[in-house]
Design an enzyme around this catalytic site. Sequence first.
Site: not given
Length: 243
Positions: A102, A104, A123, A191, A217-218
């Site tokens: 991520n 963010d 990243h 995730g 993870n869903p």
Amino acid sequence: MDLASARAALAAASRVAVLTGAGVSAESGIPTFRDAQSGHWARFRPEDLASPAAYERDPELVWDWYAGRYRDVLAAQPNGAHRLLAELERQKGAGFFLATQNVDGLHGRAGSGQGGGQLVELHGNLVSARDEHTGEVVPLPDPDTLVTPPTSPRGHRMRPNVVWFGEYLPEEALNAAQAAFAAAEVALIIGTSGVVYPAAGLAFETLEGGGTVIEINPDATELTPYMSFSLRDVASRGLAALL
């Protein structure tokens, strides 16, 4: 392996490595790269906005896109998953390593990298920019005062400090992640779809070293068949169950 065994393995481990992807930040309202391409941006392909060629062709367009994403991530707040990982780092200390895909910055804002372990942003990070000539990384000003393309303290144009399509991950960060996952007794894969390499390959570093790899993870992913145990839930609830 069942949940109780996975929980016991994590509790006993002194060396823990974690890989997180977009699913961790989804609970903070951060859309994935492609989900963010709505409205005006829906007519652009990812390669139109996140590649060296796109930036060379139209730096203003690319910076407009990233300035909007920068504003969005600053408005978001760390969620339960970010906070639980920061707490896990405080428990494990120097034996903890977190690699995130991520950009963010929410892991850092939640306290990761400040509890004795290590945080690596594979990243890059949307809240900073990179001098095109020197490579120096500089925090971006407040979104309300950001002028794009921004200029570095040395007077050079800066590019977003993220890894684009066609670019390699930072070598130092990737090497550190590979070493940490190879040495980990337990790895958590949270995730992430498991399709973006080389990050997705980190799980196999732990498996090949005889360690346990737990996925949260869903949905089932391409990594699921190889996992020691998979928790089918969103990141915050999965981590809460595991911890």
